[in-house]
Each structure stands twice: as C-alpha cells, then as structure tokens.
Motif scaffolding. Sequence first.
Motif, PDB file in Angstrom:
ATOM      1  N   PRO A 238      -5.323 -42.354   0.694  1.00 27.81           N
ATOM      2  CA  PRO A 238      -4.925 -41.830   2.068  1.00 27.81           C
ATOM      3  C   PRO A 238      -6.649 -41.888   2.445  1.00 27.81           C
ATOM      4  O   PRO A 238      -7.315 -42.262   2.154  1.00 27.81           O
ATOM      5  N   MET A 239      -6.311 -42.149   3.453  1.00 25.87           N
ATOM      6  CA  MET A 239      -7.907 -42.385   5.022  1.00 25.87           C
ATOM      7  C   MET A 239      -9.471 -41.632   4.143  1.00 25.87           C
ATOM      8  O   MET A 239     -10.139 -42.170   4.107  1.00 25.87           O
ATOM      9  N   PHE A 240      -8.536 -40.449   3.772  1.00 31.95           N
ATOM     10  CA  PHE A 240     -10.006 -39.364   3.550  1.00 31.95           C
ATOM     11  C   PHE A 240      -8.908 -38.373   2.227  1.00 31.95           C
ATOM     12  O   PHE A 240      -8.166 -37.922   2.729  1.00 31.95           O
ATOM     13  N   THR A 241     -10.314 -38.799   0.746  1.00 36.16           N
ATOM     14  CA  THR A 241      -9.943 -38.229  -0.141  1.00 36.16           C
ATOM     15  C   THR A 241      -9.992 -36.997  -0.688  1.00 36.16           C
ATOM     16  O   THR A 241     -11.285 -36.091   0.326  1.00 36.16           O
ATOM     17  N   LYS A 242      -9.696 -36.148  -1.271  1.00 37.56           N
ATOM     18  CA  LYS A 242     -10.278 -34.788  -1.172  1.00 37.56           C
ATOM     19  C   LYS A 242     -11.469 -34.564  -1.955  1.00 37.56           C
ATOM     20  O   LYS A 242     -12.650 -33.262  -1.591  1.00 37.56           O
ATOM     21  N   TYR A 243     -11.966 -35.966  -2.613  1.00 36.38           N
ATOM     22  CA  TYR A 243     -13.709 -35.838  -3.106  1.00 36.38           C
ATOM     23  C   TYR A 243     -14.444 -35.474  -1.757  1.00 36.38           C
ATOM     24  O   TYR A 243     -15.806 -35.121  -2.490  1.00 36.38           O
ATOM     25  N   GLY A 244     -14.749 -35.926  -1.335  1.00 29.24           N
ATOM     26  CA  GLY A 244     -15.400 -35.890   0.293  1.00 29.24           C
ATOM     27  C   GLY A 244     -15.832 -36.943   0.068  1.00 29.24           C
ATOM     28  O   GLY A 244     -15.711 -37.986  -0.293  1.00 29.24           O
ATOM     29  N   PRO A 245     -17.097 -37.425   1.860  1.00 24.19           N
ATOM     30  CA  PRO A 245     -17.734 -38.532   1.161  1.00 24.19           C
ATOM     31  C   PRO A 245     -18.788 -38.983   0.532  1.00 24.19           C
ATOM     32  O   PRO A 245     -19.638 -37.722   0.697  1.00 24.19           O
ATOM     33  N   VAL A 246     -18.696 -39.628   0.687  1.00 28.48           N
ATOM     34  CA  VAL A 246     -20.082 -40.503  -0.613  1.00 28.48           C
ATOM     35  C   VAL A 246     -21.116 -41.000   0.563  1.00 28.48           C
ATOM     36  O   VAL A 246     -22.324 -41.462  -0.364  1.00 28.48           O
ATOM     37  N   ILE A 247     -20.567 -42.566   0.981  1.00 30.31           N
ATOM     38  CA  ILE A 247     -21.652 -42.749   2.456  1.00 30.31           C
ATOM     39  C   ILE A 247     -20.997 -42.195   3.844  1.00 30.31           C
ATOM     40  O   ILE A 247     -19.589 -41.778   4.331  1.00 30.31           O
ATOM     41  N   LYS A 248     -22.151 -42.342   4.414  1.00 30.54           N
ATOM     42  CA  LYS A 248     -22.145 -41.276   5.728  1.00 30.54           C
ATOM     43  C   LYS A 248     -22.791 -42.756   7.291  1.00 30.54           C
ATOM     44  O   LYS A 248     -24.320 -42.231   6.435  1.00 30.54           O
ATOM     45  N   ASN A 293     -27.022 -49.173   0.413  1.00 32.62           N
ATOM     46  CA  ASN A 293     -28.687 -49.689  -0.880  1.00 32.62           C
ATOM     47  C   ASN A 293     -30.005 -49.548  -0.253  1.00 32.62           C
ATOM     48  O   ASN A 293     -30.447 -49.968  -0.631  1.00 32.62           O
ATOM     49  N   GLY A 294     -30.026 -49.747   1.250  1.00 30.23           N
ATOM     50  CA  GLY A 294     -31.698 -48.970   1.729  1.00 30.23           C
ATOM     51  C   GLY A 294     -32.625 -50.176   1.913  1.00 30.23           C
ATOM     52  O   GLY A 294     -33.574 -50.952   2.390  1.00 30.23           O
ATOM     53  N   LEU A 295     -31.720 -51.843   1.386  1.00 29.63           N
ATOM     54  CA  LEU A 295     -32.150 -52.613   1.911  1.00 29.63           C
ATOM     55  C   LEU A 295     -32.754 -52.898   3.565  1.00 29.63           C
ATOM     56  O   LEU A 295     -34.001 -53.830   4.089  1.00 29.63           O
ATOM     57  N   LEU A 296     -31.746 -52.230   4.410  1.00 32.02           N
ATOM     58  CA  LEU A 296     -32.064 -52.103   5.755  1.00 32.02           C
ATOM     59  C   LEU A 296     -32.008 -51.161   6.220  1.00 32.02           C
ATOM     60  O   LEU A 296     -31.145 -49.978   5.223  1.00 32.02           O
ATOM     61  N   LYS A 297     -33.420 -50.535   6.828  1.00 36.12           N
ATOM     62  CA  LYS A 297     -32.860 -48.879   7.297  1.00 36.12           C
ATOM     63  C   LYS A 297     -32.417 -49.170   9.090  1.00 36.12           C
ATOM     64  O   LYS A 297     -32.971 -50.148   9.841  1.00 36.12           O
ATOM     65  N   LEU A 306     -24.424 -40.252  -1.382  1.00 34.01           N
ATOM     66  CA  LEU A 306     -24.784 -39.358  -2.387  1.00 34.01           C
ATOM     67  C   LEU A 306     -25.828 -38.358  -1.513  1.00 34.01           C
ATOM     68  O   LEU A 306     -26.875 -38.296  -2.198  1.00 34.01           O
ATOM     69  N   GLY A 307     -25.666 -37.895  -0.660  1.00 35.13           N
ATOM     70  CA  GLY A 307     -26.958 -37.295   0.326  1.00 35.13           C
ATOM     71  C   GLY A 307     -28.156 -36.805   0.597  1.00 35.13           C
ATOM     72  O   GLY A 307     -28.624 -36.645   0.839  1.00 35.13           O
ATOM     73  N   LYS A 308     -28.790 -38.320   0.178  1.00 37.50           N
ATOM     74  CA  LYS A 308     -29.600 -39.402   0.204  1.00 37.50           C
ATOM     75  C   LYS A 308     -29.382 -39.727   1.624  1.00 37.50           C
ATOM     76  O   LYS A 308     -28.764 -40.862   2.065  1.00 37.50           O
ATOM     77  N   GLN A 317     -34.671 -48.316  -5.859  1.00 41.44           N
ATOM     78  CA  GLN A 317     -34.318 -46.559  -6.494  1.00 41.44           C
ATOM     79  C   GLN A 317     -33.076 -46.219  -6.112  1.00 41.44           C
ATOM     80  O   GLN A 317     -31.755 -45.864  -6.466  1.00 41.44           O
ATOM     81  N   MET A 318     -32.263 -47.347  -4.650  1.00 40.02           N
ATOM     82  CA  MET A 318     -30.967 -47.270  -4.660  1.00 40.02           C
ATOM     83  C   MET A 318     -30.002 -47.466  -5.487  1.00 40.02           C
ATOM     84  O   MET A 318     -28.968 -47.128  -6.039  1.00 40.02           O
TER      85      MET A 318
END
Lengths: 494, 236
Positions: A238-248, A293-297, A306-308, A317-318
């Motif tokens: 499914p497009m959205f799984t029960k686990y919730g988003p890791v990337i937003k 992965n933070g290479l570009l901001k 993951l909330g960061k 760090q990423m």
Amino acid sequence: METLDDHDLKAVALGCRYDKEWIFKDLTFSVKPGEALGIVGLSGSGKTTLAYCLTGIISKNLKGEVAGSVYVEGKNILELDDKERYKSINAVLQNYEVQIFGLTVEEDLLFVLENLELDEEETEKRFEWALERFGLKEYRNYQVNELSGGLRQRLALASTLLMQPKYLVMDDPMANLDWCGIVELRRTLQMLKEGGHGLVIMARRLKGLEPVIDKTISLGHMLARQDMLDDVINEPRPMFTKYGPVIKFENVWFSYAKRMVLKSIDLSISRGQCVILMGPNGSGKTTLAKHINGLLKPSSGRVLVLGKDTKKHGPAQMARHVGFVFQDPDKHITQESVWDEAIFGAKNLGLNYTYAETALEMLGLSHRRSDPPYRLSMGERVRLSIAGILAMNPEILILDEPTTGQDEETLSVINSMLTRMKTEGKTILVITHDSDFALKIGDRIIVIHDGRVVADDQPRRILFNKNLLEEFGLEPPSHLLIQSAKEVSDHVKA
Amino acid sequence: MLKLDCRSKLIFFFSLMTLTFVCKDLWCMIILLAAASATVAMKGASLINKSLKIMLPMVFVAFVTWSLLHNWSLFQSGGIGLDWQLGSFMAIRLFTILMTSTGFLATVKPGELMKGLSLLGVPYGVVFTTGLAFRHIYTVADDYHSVKEALSSRGLELDKGSLVKRIRNYVFVLTPLLVKSIENAEKLVLAMKLKAFSLDKRRRKSSKLGLLDVLVISSSIIALGVAILHYWVGVI
C-alpha cells in the motif's frame, strides 16, 4: 594488399585477447552502407574491445592480440594509413566527455577540420553542415561545459562525422540517456542511415532503437533480460504503510545557480516501502535524493528523516541512517583491498564489522576480500560499493541508477539484495529510467518533472498509462512496447 | 575591452601585470590600479563589490605587515620600524595585482586566450595542451565534487578534526580523483587518434586588427617600454 570486392564492412573470424583468455572469438558479420547492426552485450562482454578492433586501435595503438580481419570496401583496415582508416571507419566512444577537445562548440568542430588539413572552402562547408545537421547552430559559441549531456553527445557525434567515415561504430550511445534522449538518438541514427553511413551500435540493450536496427548479434553469453525482470511484476505494498513516514518533505524548494531545481515538494515515504524516482534527465531526481542524506539543504521548507531535520545534520552524520549508493563506483574507491573498502564507512562511524561480512557474502564478494578493488570487474565494483553502504546498516537505502550497464550477475544480485532488504523492513529509494526494473521491485513510483512531483502512484498505474509516459518522457515497459508492436502488426495484417 | 581582439587583450593584461612589478612609484601604481579596476568595472558593479569584499582584508593585512615588519624576512630580523609609505606602496601593488588578475579572468574567455596565444606565435603543442587543461578543469572539478559527496555519505568528516586528520582525509578524496584522471587521459589519447590528430601544419585564420586594437596594443607596448627604460635601465 588483401582485397575483397564490395562496399561492405566485414569482420571475418574476429577475435581479441589482452592476455591468455579470448574476450571474443570467431566473430563474423557484415554491414552494408545505410544499414545498422546492433551488437548487444552486457558490461564486460567486450563491446569496447570490439569497437577498438573494428577501428584498428588495437594493433595500431593499443597492445592486444587480434585474430581474423576487418575489411572496409574490400580493404583490410590494418593496411590503411591512419587518416584513410579513420575515414573508412570511425567510432564514437562511450565516454564522450574525453572526445571533446575544444573549449567551445565551434573550436571542437574546427579541431577535427584542422586535423584533416582541408582547404578553406571545404572546411567552411563541412563546418556549416555539422552545425546545421546536428542542430548546433545556436550553441556555436557556447562553452562546452555549459552544454547538457545530450548536447555534448551530439557534439562528439558531429565532430566524428566531420571526418565523413563510411562506417561508424558507437559504443553504448544510450548510456545515461533518458527516454527522450533515446528517441532523439534514434532520429539521428535514421538520418545517418539515410545519408548512407553504415552503423554498428553496441549496447547493453537496444530498447527504443529497434525501428532503426536492421539486424542484431549478441556478444558473449546473454541471459535474456526478460527472464530476470519481466516475468514478475511486483505486487506493490500500500502507498502508506502502518509504520508511518520515515522521510517527509514539507514544501521544499531548492535553487542552484539562480535556477529553481525543486519546487514545492511535499512527500511522505513510509518505513519499508520501495519507492522509485523517475523522470527525465535534469528533472531534479538526484537533487531530491541528496536532500534525504543532508548533502543538499532546502532553500526553503524542511526535510525530516526519522524525525531529524536534515538542515541541522551533515551527510556524515546522516550516514548512520541513510546509505547512498552513487552511480559510478570508481568515484569512491579509496582503499587497497576489497575488505578495507567494504568497512570504510563502518570504520568512519565507529561501527563493528559484522554487517560488512554479511554484505560481502550477500553480494558474492567474500572470496575476493584481499584483492585490490581496481582488479574487480565493473559489476563487482558496483557490488562492492553497495556492500560498503550495507556495512553501515542504514535504515534507508538510496540507489542512483543501479541497473545502468550492469552485467547479468550484478543485476540478479541487486534484485535479490533489494528483495531481502524489503523483507527486513528497510526503506528503499531507487532512481532509475529502467521501467522494467521499476515494475519488478517498486511499491510506488514518484515522477519528477521540472522540479515538481507530477505523479505519485503504484508502478502499474503509472507505467501503463500511455499519456503519462508520453507527457513526461518516461521509458515504456517492455510489456507495453511488445503490445504496441503487436497492435501495429495486427493492424497491418488487417 | 570586451570587444577587443584577443591579441589586444593579452598584450594589454601582460603589460599591465609586468608594469605592476616594474613600477616603483606610488602615483604610477595608483594609475595602474585605476586601469585594472576599470577593466573589472566593465563586467559590472556586482563584480567590483564582490572583489572588494575579498581583496580589502588582504590589502589591509599587507599594508600593516609591510608598514611595521618591513625589516623582517625569513632569514633575518631587524626589529620594528614604521614605514607608512612602503606599506601603502606594497598594499596598492598587491591590490593592483589582484584587480588585474580578476579583470583578466572576467574579460578573457579560455578560448580567446588559446586563440590569442596561437596568433601571437606560441607553438601549437603548448597552446593545445593548455587548452586541454582548461577544458578538463571542469571535468576534474565535477569529479572532485562527486568524490567528496560520496565519501561524506560514507561518514567521512572532511572538515572536522585536527589539521593532520583533515589532510589525511583529503588523501581519500585525491585517490579516486587521480585514478579517474589517469583513466580519462588514456581515453583522451585514443580519442585524439580517432580524430587524426597531429601537431603538424597547424594554422589559425588571422583577423584584421581594428583601430582600437592598434591603439591598445601600441600604448601598452609603449608604456611597458618607457617603464623598463625608466626604472630598470635608467635612461629616461
């Protein structure tokens, strides 16, 4: 001088080896003027070596043993002097970057014409012809580094054709082209055929060029790609799984050199999903991935992984959470052995090497752990670069064009590796033009066009939607092409 | 300046740079600085602003150093003595050198440099090699950027830690860059062969110089000649 009596390009019992083992042997084929021969072979099958043999580079300029002969218009090419040889048969090599010598388009074209020592009138005539024929007139005074990849390839082709070779060998001309680029290449090839040039096109696959290829031979052992990829179309999650988003992505905009590359991106990717990013070259796919992965901001908006907030964390760090496998493995090999290379990332992050062991085993490289990485084949080096990332055990894995130019073993290893990671609940993001691969592994496809998300749906709904494919220049899956060809043939029969 | 022939531009900048080293007079140096600044200004006010932001701190440091420590060198120390005049002269000289270089980079495209050198009679082998180096600077810069990105994505912190650690980390960046450059050089040679390259019988179509070009070239040469005779030979 050994001669034959026709206008064809003929390879007779051609073979080549650099050391003991023959790369190919007993290869016999012929090409007529205005005809195109497709030579299909995977990475490492000897396509580039064959291009060097056909143009006489091996023997004349590179060391290697050549068996058999190559004839153009009845003349053995090794018996011709350099200028005559390159007017008979010439090649556009895979890396067109190294085939451009001028700083501007005009200078590059003049470079070849000066080499030919033509008179002023002929120089002017051929120069104008090249600008006109290859649509380079408006770019005449452009610096080469200002041109797009497609234009650079066109320039490399135009400058080679200034030598007016009767036969032209092209080594993997489709590498790194998107579907629109392939369609444009097809038109160029058709034009060359109509101009009476005989063509030898070497590629991993000829998808998109079929209408202009008159005959095909395969080099080395070919595992039908269909067997590997097309038999199963992934049953997407499914497009959205029960686990919730890791990337937003929250209203992300990104500009580079005064150009807006990403525009108003709002995205949410759930844990355990395999997401495919598709879109034409330059649409912003890699830019988007580099935000994860933070290479570009972002210039504005924010990216949460993951909330960061990635604005506050650098790529190093990423790296604990996001693994990024880049396209060209040679750009990050730094160590002297396969093992040291595999543990490089884990060592930087202070992790233990358990995952490196598992990754090397999973990717079939355990037996080569003490070998120097540069001794590995291209496919093995790609696998090593993936192993180096898996050794850091990231929760999110990003792969940039993992299938481009890969050998059959690497393709199948990547397939099983991704399947295993999906079952482990890892989140995967793949950037690719390869629609068959996307159908095989993807749960969801996000189409980026001109910096915006223009489609976001299940693979089948996107890749079997002809209007969408056409509008955004996406590669149609083989299923669709076969179906279209069948429809045309039925229509002709009726 | 922007519409001048490439030969005129090369001769103008060559004279300007040489004059900066030949002249020993403060007012002369101020005139040279004005000329160099004018070439930069032709490319727009934003370039002048940007250049000043970078150059002024350097010029200030040079002014203070030359004014206070002019008796010092690597091999001897002579104590502190004030010499504002020397400080001002050396600071303006540095400023002129920086402005001339910026003006050159802003107004002479690499292609013009190659063409100009070729027309001025520099051997084709030298011009071609220089051109290739310019051409591939962009490729190497792109590669450098990608290597850095790939390595920092594998947890390598390039700009953290002690100086020794940072230098060591940059060795990791240089290794793939070097391998890639060698590979590219090999392919480049093959591509040159395929394009029937030879160093012989090269010619460049020469274009006629305009009135402004003649004026710029002659005044540059005269100024340089007069300065050499005045400061070095002591004739004028």
